[in-house]
Design an enzyme around this catalytic site. Structure first.
Site, PDB file in Angstrom:
ATOM      1  N   ASP A  94     -22.706   2.501  -1.163  1.00  0.00           N
ATOM      2  CA  ASP A  94     -22.717   1.042  -1.226  1.00  0.00           C
ATOM      3  C   ASP A  94     -23.818   0.584  -2.165  1.00  0.00           C
ATOM      4  O   ASP A  94     -25.004   0.870  -1.932  1.00  0.00           O
ATOM      5  CB  ASP A  94     -22.942   0.450   0.174  1.00  0.00           C
ATOM      6  CG  ASP A  94     -22.580  -1.025   0.250  1.00  0.00           C
ATOM      7  OD1 ASP A  94     -22.786  -1.735  -0.743  1.00  0.00           O
ATOM      8  OD2 ASP A  94     -22.103  -1.467   1.314  1.00  0.00           O
ATOM      9  N   ASP A 140     -20.185   1.173  -7.282  1.00  0.00           N
ATOM     10  CA  ASP A 140     -19.335  -0.002  -7.257  1.00  0.00           C
ATOM     11  C   ASP A 140     -18.117   0.242  -6.373  1.00  0.00           C
ATOM     12  O   ASP A 140     -17.624   1.371  -6.283  1.00  0.00           O
ATOM     13  CB  ASP A 140     -18.879  -0.336  -8.686  1.00  0.00           C
ATOM     14  CG  ASP A 140     -18.156  -1.660  -8.757  1.00  0.00           C
ATOM     15  OD1 ASP A 140     -18.825  -2.705  -8.733  1.00  0.00           O
ATOM     16  OD2 ASP A 140     -16.910  -1.649  -8.816  1.00  0.00           O
ATOM     17  N   HIS A 157      -8.141  -5.013   3.250  1.00  0.00           N
ATOM     18  CA  HIS A 157      -7.444  -6.283   3.498  1.00  0.00           C
ATOM     19  C   HIS A 157      -7.987  -7.439   2.658  1.00  0.00           C
ATOM     20  O   HIS A 157      -7.388  -8.509   2.611  1.00  0.00           O
ATOM     21  CB  HIS A 157      -7.456  -6.622   4.992  1.00  0.00           C
ATOM     22  CG  HIS A 157      -8.774  -7.109   5.537  1.00  0.00           C
ATOM     23  ND1 HIS A 157      -8.909  -7.548   6.839  1.00  0.00           N
ATOM     24  CD2 HIS A 157     -10.019  -7.226   4.976  1.00  0.00           C
ATOM     25  CE1 HIS A 157     -10.164  -7.926   7.051  1.00  0.00           C
ATOM     26  NE2 HIS A 157     -10.847  -7.740   5.949  1.00  0.00           N
TER      27      HIS A 157
END
Length: 335
Positions: free
Chosen positions: A198, A225, A244
């Protein structure tokens, strides 16, 4: 049986209940009431509110069991009211502050545009995407991320109870923030090691959190990234509420990055709301799906829709694991 018009009227007024809860959260009424039963006048002095107006607010919230009104006119706490305390172990105040925030309401005020166009409203109303808007509005971003973190924290223990991570030697958490889920998995899997991938890990305090969780000696932090490339060689790649958030072209890009990095016998683990294939029963995925459409153009998917996306990215759906929370674990293998 409630007549259809009356049932519909009750639903249309639900937004007013949300706003009432928001105001109580904003005023920290539950914090003030925690010391014991009090009248509206006593509470009003503590939270700097008009006594009559606060009484009317409390009377409404008591009718929904958020607070309780005693025979002597004093108000007291309930289990739901306790969840509005800012210092409650399971405080829901952050999500209450988000759900009633004027910015959130303004976004939903343009929902018809999303339904007509199939596009998110934010670029039209703000002149920029949702993520850019959050970057440029740190005060609202703090409210937004607090609400999202509130929901995410409620899911961690149910996920850990439903899935055995000890079968994996190396678990990679892709954009897992501070690494709460990864830390929990490692605590339950003493032979496993983890990698938190991250680029935001430093600013989110991931190093300190992993140390406090007692897993820092078995967990590396790698910057990078979201759209890759990812750290290679993991046996399991966790993506919690990542897929999502994006339209299908970006979802395919993300999953292809996982496919290039994952070990041949590894597992892709998506933590998502899985929409029912059919039927009219209420399900959180159906509501969150509309919110995603509104904000970022993302969507919640059914198991069959995940299978279709996996087929385009070199994965095969293995199973959908239910948890005690609404979130599921969608497990896929490379093919």
């Amino acid at each position: 049986m409630v007549p259809g018009p009356m049932a519909l009227l009750e639903l249309t007024q639900s937004s007013m209940i949300t706003q009432a809860i928001y105001v109580a959260a904003d005023l920290k009424v539950a914090d003030a009431l925690h010391s014991g039963p009090q009248t509206a006048e006593e509470l009003a002095k503590k939270v700097d509110a008009d006594p009559d107006a606060l009484h009317r607010l409390m009377r409404l919230l008591a009718s929904y069991d958020i607070f309780a009104e005693q025979n002597d006119g004093r108000f007291t706490m309930t289990s739901m009211g306790d969840a509005l305390r800012s210092d409650s172990p399971n405080s829901m105040r952050p999500i209450a502050l988000l759900m009633g925030h004027p910015t959130h309401w303004e976004e939903w005020g343009h929902f018809a545009y999303s339904v007509r166009s199939g596009q998110p409203t934010i670029p039209k109303t703000r002149g920029m995407g949702a993520y850019e808007y959050l970057e440029k509005n740190p005060e609202y971003a703090e409210i937004f991320m607090g609400g999202m973190g509130n929901l995410s924290n409620l899911e961690t223990l149910p996920i850990l109870a439903a899935y055995d991570f000890s079968r994996y030697q190396t678990v990679v958490d892709v954009y897992g923030g501070r690494g709460a889920l990864l830390a929990g998995a490692l605590q339950r899997s003493p032979q496993s090691r983890g990698i938190l991938f991250d680029g935001r890990a430093g600013e989110l305090g991931a190093k300190e959190f992993l140390q406090e969780s007692g897993v820092a000696d078995r967990c590396e932090i790698e910057g990078g990234d979201l759209f890759g490339p990812y750290v290679k060689g993991g046996d399991a790649y966790i993506l919690k509420h990542i897929v999502h958030d994006w339209p299908e072209p970006q979802v395919i890009e993300i999953l292809k990055n996982v496919r290039e990095a994952i070990n041949p016998d590894g597992r892709l683990l998506l933590m998502e709301f899985v929409a029912p294939e059919k039927g009219n029963r209420q399900h959180p995925a159906k509501l969150i799906d509309l919110w995603l459409m509104l904000l970022v153009g993302g969507k919640e998917r059914s198991a069959s829709q995940y299978s279709e996306v996996f087929a385009k990215t070199g994965f095969r759906l293995e199973r959908v694991v239910q948890t005690a929370s609404p979130v599921c674990i969608v497990e896929a293998s490379p093919c």
